[in-house]
Design a protein around this motif. Sequence first.
Motif, short mmCIF file in Angstrom:
data_model
loop_
_atom_site.label_atom_id
_atom_site.label_comp_id
_atom_site.label_asym_id
_atom_site.label_seq_id
_atom_site.Cartn_x
_atom_site.Cartn_y
_atom_site.Cartn_z
N UNK A 137 1.07 -1.26 0.18
CA UNK A 137 0.05 0.04 -0.03
C UNK A 137 0.89 1.23 -0.08
N UNK A 138 2.20 1.04 0.37
CA UNK A 138 2.84 2.41 0.49
C UNK A 138 4.42 2.33 -0.58
N UNK A 139 4.72 1.33 -1.13
CA UNK A 139 5.90 1.17 -1.74
C UNK A 139 5.93 2.29 -3.02
N UNK A 140 4.89 2.35 -3.93
CA UNK A 140 4.96 3.07 -4.94
C UNK A 140 5.29 4.73 -4.49
N UNK A 141 4.26 5.15 -3.37
CA UNK A 141 4.16 6.47 -3.18
C UNK A 141 5.46 6.62 -2.47
N UNK A 142 6.26 5.68 -1.47
CA UNK A 142 7.70 6.07 -0.92
C UNK A 142 8.69 6.00 -1.74
N UNK A 143 8.71 5.35 -2.78
CA UNK A 143 9.79 5.22 -3.83
C UNK A 143 9.81 6.16 -4.73
N UNK A 144 8.51 6.96 -5.10
CA UNK A 144 8.23 7.97 -5.96
C UNK A 144 9.31 8.87 -5.78
N UNK A 145 9.85 9.40 -4.32
CA UNK A 145 10.50 10.47 -4.24
C UNK A 145 12.05 10.17 -3.73
N UNK A 146 12.07 8.53 -3.17
CA UNK A 146 13.41 8.16 -2.87
C UNK A 146 14.07 7.60 -4.13
N UNK A 147 13.37 6.98 -5.13
CA UNK A 147 13.84 6.42 -6.14
C UNK A 147 13.09 7.14 -7.68
N UNK A 148 13.30 8.20 -7.69
CA UNK A 148 12.63 8.70 -8.84
C UNK A 148 13.04 8.10 -10.17
N UNK A 149 11.92 8.45 -11.14
CA UNK A 149 12.32 7.89 -12.51
C UNK A 149 13.70 8.05 -12.99
N UNK A 150 14.21 9.30 -12.96
CA UNK A 150 15.40 9.44 -13.60
C UNK A 150 16.60 8.63 -12.97
N UNK A 151 16.43 8.15 -11.80
CA UNK A 151 17.42 7.26 -11.27
C UNK A 151 17.31 5.62 -11.44
N UNK A 152 16.13 5.36 -12.09
CA UNK A 152 15.82 3.90 -12.51
C UNK A 152 16.66 3.58 -13.77
N UNK A 153 17.86 3.88 -13.77
CA UNK A 153 18.61 3.40 -14.91
C UNK A 153 18.69 2.30 -15.26
N UNK A 154 18.58 1.18 -14.37
CA UNK A 154 18.87 -0.07 -14.62
C UNK A 154 17.84 -0.77 -13.92
N UNK A 155 16.86 -1.07 -14.70
CA UNK A 155 15.52 -1.90 -14.32
C UNK A 155 15.50 -2.93 -13.25
N UNK A 156 16.68 -3.82 -13.55
CA UNK A 156 16.77 -4.98 -12.59
C UNK A 156 17.21 -4.45 -11.28
#
Length: 261
Positions: A137-156
Amino acid sequence: MLRYELSGRGSPVLVLLHELGGSLESFDGLMPQLEAHFRVLRYDQRGAGGSEKPRLPFSMADHADDLDQLVTALGLPTPLFLAGVAAGAAIAVAYALDAPQAVAALALCAPALTVERDRVDYLAARSELAVTEGMAAIVDGSLERSYPLIMQRDPATYAAYRSRFLANDPVGYAHANLALAHVQLEPRLEELRQPCLLLAGTHDLLRPPQTVAPLAARIGHGSFDVIDSGHLMPVQAPEEMGRQLVNFFAAARRNALVRAS
Protein backbone atom coordinates in the motif's frame (compact mmCIF):
# COMPACT_ATOMS: atom_id res chain seq x y z
CA MET A 1 19.11 -10.40 17.42
CA LEU A 2 20.76 -8.52 14.56
CA ARG A 3 21.74 -10.03 11.22
CA TYR A 4 25.18 -8.81 10.19
CA GLU A 5 28.09 -9.41 7.84
CA LEU A 6 31.75 -8.68 8.58
CA SER A 7 34.17 -8.76 5.65
CA GLY A 8 37.34 -7.25 4.25
CA ARG A 9 40.39 -6.21 6.21
CA GLY A 10 41.98 -3.07 7.49
CA SER A 11 41.71 -0.58 10.29
CA PRO A 12 39.71 1.24 11.55
CA VAL A 13 36.59 -0.86 11.03
CA LEU A 14 34.06 0.81 8.72
CA VAL A 15 30.42 0.43 9.80
CA LEU A 16 27.68 0.89 7.18
CA LEU A 17 24.22 2.01 8.33
CA HIS A 18 21.40 1.55 5.85
CA GLU A 19 18.41 3.74 5.08
CA LEU A 20 14.84 3.45 6.38
CA GLY A 21 13.26 0.50 4.61
CA GLY A 22 16.64 -0.85 3.55
CA SER A 23 18.88 -3.71 4.65
CA LEU A 24 22.53 -4.64 4.50
CA GLU A 25 21.98 -5.59 0.84
CA SER A 26 21.64 -1.88 0.09
CA PHE A 27 25.45 -1.77 0.19
CA ASP A 28 26.13 -4.74 -2.11
CA GLY A 29 27.35 -2.51 -4.94
CA LEU A 30 29.95 -0.79 -2.73
CA MET A 31 31.52 -3.87 -1.22
CA PRO A 32 34.19 -4.62 -3.87
CA GLN A 33 35.62 -1.13 -3.38
CA LEU A 34 35.30 -0.97 0.39
CA GLU A 35 36.50 -4.47 1.21
CA ALA A 36 39.75 -3.76 -0.60
CA HIS A 37 40.57 -1.01 1.90
CA PHE A 38 38.64 -1.64 5.12
CA ARG A 39 37.21 -4.26 7.40
CA VAL A 40 33.51 -3.60 6.88
CA LEU A 41 30.59 -4.26 9.22
CA ARG A 42 27.08 -3.96 7.82
CA TYR A 43 23.91 -5.13 9.50
CA ASP A 44 20.13 -5.05 9.38
CA GLN A 45 18.82 -2.59 11.94
CA ARG A 46 16.18 -3.76 14.40
CA GLY A 47 12.90 -4.33 12.62
CA ALA A 48 14.58 -4.51 9.19
CA GLY A 49 15.81 -7.25 6.87
CA GLY A 50 16.70 -10.44 8.69
CA SER A 51 16.99 -8.88 12.16
CA GLU A 52 14.53 -9.27 15.00
CA LYS A 53 11.10 -7.72 14.44
CA PRO A 54 10.10 -5.98 17.70
CA ARG A 55 6.43 -5.38 18.39
CA LEU A 56 7.05 -2.46 20.75
CA PRO A 57 8.16 1.04 19.69
CA PHE A 58 11.83 1.95 19.71
CA SER A 59 13.88 5.11 19.32
CA MET A 60 16.99 6.43 17.61
CA ALA A 61 18.78 5.99 20.93
CA ASP A 62 17.86 2.31 20.79
CA HIS A 63 19.40 2.11 17.31
CA ALA A 64 22.62 3.68 18.61
CA ASP A 65 22.65 1.27 21.55
CA ASP A 66 22.20 -1.66 19.15
CA LEU A 67 25.31 -0.53 17.28
CA ASP A 68 27.26 -0.25 20.52
CA GLN A 69 26.20 -3.73 21.64
CA LEU A 70 27.01 -5.26 18.25
CA VAL A 71 30.49 -3.72 18.17
CA THR A 72 31.10 -4.95 21.73
CA ALA A 73 29.80 -8.46 21.04
CA LEU A 74 32.04 -8.79 17.98
CA GLY A 75 35.04 -7.46 19.88
CA LEU A 76 35.75 -4.82 17.25
CA PRO A 77 38.43 -2.23 18.00
CA THR A 78 37.51 1.42 18.23
CA PRO A 79 37.55 4.17 17.10
CA LEU A 80 35.34 3.31 14.14
CA PHE A 81 34.60 4.83 10.78
CA LEU A 82 30.82 5.28 10.31
CA ALA A 83 28.93 5.75 7.05
CA GLY A 84 25.17 6.24 7.26
CA VAL A 85 22.55 6.79 4.59
CA ALA A 86 19.45 8.93 5.32
CA ALA A 87 18.06 7.57 8.62
CA GLY A 88 21.28 5.58 8.95
CA ALA A 89 23.15 8.89 9.11
CA ALA A 90 21.04 9.82 12.14
CA ILE A 91 22.15 6.61 13.86
CA ALA A 92 25.77 7.46 13.06
CA VAL A 93 25.46 10.95 14.55
CA ALA A 94 23.57 9.74 17.62
CA TYR A 95 26.25 7.13 18.28
CA ALA A 96 29.09 9.62 17.73
CA LEU A 97 27.52 12.12 20.12
CA ASP A 98 27.03 9.47 22.81
CA ALA A 99 30.48 7.90 22.40
CA PRO A 100 32.77 10.45 20.70
CA GLN A 101 35.90 8.52 21.62
CA ALA A 102 34.59 5.50 19.71
CA VAL A 103 34.29 7.28 16.34
CA ALA A 104 37.21 8.44 14.18
CA ALA A 105 35.28 9.90 11.21
CA LEU A 106 31.77 9.97 9.74
CA ALA A 107 30.28 10.03 6.26
CA LEU A 108 26.67 11.25 6.28
CA CYS A 109 24.92 10.54 2.99
CA ALA A 110 21.60 12.28 2.29
CA PRO A 111 21.42 12.71 6.07
CA ALA A 112 18.02 12.73 7.76
CA LEU A 113 18.98 14.51 10.98
CA THR A 114 15.84 16.55 11.62
CA VAL A 115 12.26 15.91 10.53
CA GLU A 116 9.95 18.82 9.77
CA ARG A 117 6.38 18.93 11.09
CA ASP A 118 4.71 18.02 7.80
CA ARG A 119 7.12 15.11 7.39
CA VAL A 120 6.33 13.88 10.92
CA ASP A 121 2.66 13.70 9.97
CA TYR A 122 3.56 11.90 6.75
CA LEU A 123 5.69 9.31 8.56
CA ALA A 124 2.90 8.66 11.05
CA ALA A 125 0.34 8.21 8.28
CA ARG A 126 2.69 5.95 6.30
CA SER A 127 3.31 3.84 9.38
CA GLU A 128 -0.41 3.33 10.00
CA LEU A 129 -1.05 2.45 6.37
CA ALA A 130 1.80 -0.08 6.33
CA VAL A 131 0.46 -1.81 9.44
CA THR A 132 -3.17 -1.88 8.35
CA GLU A 133 -2.77 -2.63 4.64
CA GLY A 134 0.76 -3.94 4.20
CA MET A 135 3.88 -2.72 2.40
CA ALA A 136 2.23 -2.91 -1.03
CA ALA A 137 0.00 0.00 0.00
CA ILE A 138 2.96 2.35 0.46
CA VAL A 139 5.73 1.10 -1.82
CA ASP A 140 5.01 3.24 -4.88
CA GLY A 141 4.34 6.42 -2.94
CA SER A 142 7.53 5.97 -0.93
CA LEU A 143 9.80 5.14 -3.86
CA GLU A 144 8.35 7.90 -6.03
CA ARG A 145 10.53 10.41 -4.15
CA SER A 146 13.41 8.24 -2.91
CA TYR A 147 13.85 6.34 -6.19
CA PRO A 148 12.58 8.76 -8.90
CA LEU A 149 12.21 7.73 -12.51
CA ILE A 150 15.42 9.50 -13.55
CA MET A 151 17.39 7.16 -11.27
CA GLN A 152 15.74 3.97 -12.54
CA ARG A 153 18.55 3.53 -15.05
CA ASP A 154 18.91 -0.19 -14.37
CA PRO A 155 15.46 -1.80 -14.25
CA ALA A 156 16.80 -4.95 -12.60
CA THR A 157 18.42 -2.98 -9.77
CA TYR A 158 15.22 -1.01 -9.21
CA ALA A 159 13.10 -4.18 -9.25
CA ALA A 160 15.39 -5.87 -6.73
CA TYR A 161 15.25 -2.89 -4.39
CA ARG A 162 11.47 -2.67 -4.70
CA SER A 163 11.19 -6.37 -3.85
CA ARG A 164 13.32 -5.95 -0.74
CA PHE A 165 11.21 -2.96 0.30
CA LEU A 166 8.04 -5.01 -0.07
CA ALA A 167 9.56 -7.77 2.06
CA ASN A 168 9.84 -5.46 5.08
CA ASP A 169 7.88 -6.42 8.16
CA PRO A 170 5.13 -3.73 8.28
CA VAL A 171 5.18 -3.35 12.07
CA GLY A 172 8.96 -3.14 12.28
CA TYR A 173 8.97 -0.68 9.40
CA ALA A 174 6.30 1.43 11.10
CA HIS A 175 8.30 1.58 14.34
CA ALA A 176 11.40 2.65 12.37
CA ASN A 177 9.38 5.44 10.74
CA LEU A 178 8.20 6.70 14.11
CA ALA A 179 11.74 6.54 15.54
CA LEU A 180 12.91 8.75 12.69
CA ALA A 181 9.97 11.12 13.17
CA HIS A 182 11.33 12.20 16.55
CA VAL A 183 14.89 12.90 15.41
CA GLN A 184 16.23 16.41 16.10
CA LEU A 185 20.00 16.11 15.73
CA GLU A 186 20.84 19.17 13.63
CA PRO A 187 21.12 21.49 16.69
CA ARG A 188 23.90 19.25 18.02
CA LEU A 189 26.08 19.12 14.91
CA GLU A 190 28.50 21.65 16.37
CA GLU A 191 29.36 19.07 19.03
CA LEU A 192 30.93 16.72 16.48
CA ARG A 193 34.71 16.91 16.62
CA GLN A 194 35.49 14.19 14.08
CA PRO A 195 36.06 14.74 10.36
CA CYS A 196 32.67 14.52 8.62
CA LEU A 197 31.85 14.13 4.94
CA LEU A 198 28.33 15.11 3.93
CA LEU A 199 27.14 13.84 0.57
CA ALA A 200 24.07 14.99 -1.34
CA GLY A 201 22.49 13.59 -4.49
CA THR A 202 21.81 15.78 -7.51
CA HIS A 203 18.38 14.12 -7.95
CA ASP A 204 17.50 13.70 -4.27
CA LEU A 205 13.94 14.96 -3.78
CA LEU A 206 13.99 14.37 -0.01
CA ARG A 207 17.37 15.82 1.03
CA PRO A 208 18.52 17.93 -1.94
CA PRO A 209 21.99 19.51 -2.02
CA GLN A 210 20.78 22.94 -0.89
CA THR A 211 19.55 21.43 2.39
CA VAL A 212 22.65 19.31 3.04
CA ALA A 213 25.38 21.86 2.29
CA PRO A 214 24.57 24.15 5.28
CA LEU A 215 24.91 21.19 7.64
CA ALA A 216 28.55 20.68 6.67
CA ALA A 217 29.26 24.33 7.47
CA ARG A 218 28.08 23.76 11.04
CA ILE A 219 30.64 21.01 11.68
CA GLY A 220 34.15 22.04 12.61
CA HIS A 221 35.78 19.46 10.34
CA GLY A 222 32.94 19.13 7.85
CA SER A 223 33.20 18.81 4.08
CA PHE A 224 30.51 18.58 1.42
CA ASP A 225 30.14 17.11 -2.05
CA VAL A 226 27.42 16.23 -4.55
CA ILE A 227 27.16 13.03 -6.57
CA ASP A 228 24.91 11.92 -9.43
CA SER A 229 22.30 10.12 -7.36
CA GLY A 230 18.91 10.27 -5.79
CA HIS A 231 18.17 9.63 -2.11
CA LEU A 232 19.31 6.00 -2.07
CA MET A 233 22.98 6.51 -2.91
CA PRO A 234 24.40 3.03 -2.31
CA VAL A 235 21.85 1.52 -4.68
CA GLN A 236 21.62 4.30 -7.26
CA ALA A 237 25.27 5.39 -7.43
CA PRO A 238 27.40 2.69 -5.75
CA GLU A 239 30.62 3.31 -7.66
CA GLU A 240 30.61 7.07 -7.09
CA MET A 241 29.59 6.76 -3.46
CA GLY A 242 32.23 4.07 -2.95
CA ARG A 243 34.95 6.31 -4.36
CA GLN A 244 33.89 9.13 -2.07
CA LEU A 245 34.01 6.88 1.00
CA VAL A 246 37.36 5.31 0.13
CA ASN A 247 38.98 8.69 -0.49
CA PHE A 248 37.51 10.33 2.60
CA PHE A 249 38.22 7.55 5.07
CA ALA A 250 41.68 6.86 3.62
CA ALA A 251 42.54 10.54 4.15
CA ALA A 252 41.14 10.40 7.70
CA ARG A 253 43.31 7.35 8.39
CA ARG A 254 46.43 9.05 7.02
CA ASN A 255 45.80 12.18 9.04
CA ALA A 256 45.31 10.13 12.22
CA LEU A 257 48.63 8.40 11.64
CA VAL A 258 50.37 11.74 11.12
CA ARG A 259 48.92 13.10 14.36
CA ALA A 260 50.01 9.98 16.23
CA SER A 261 53.60 10.12 14.93
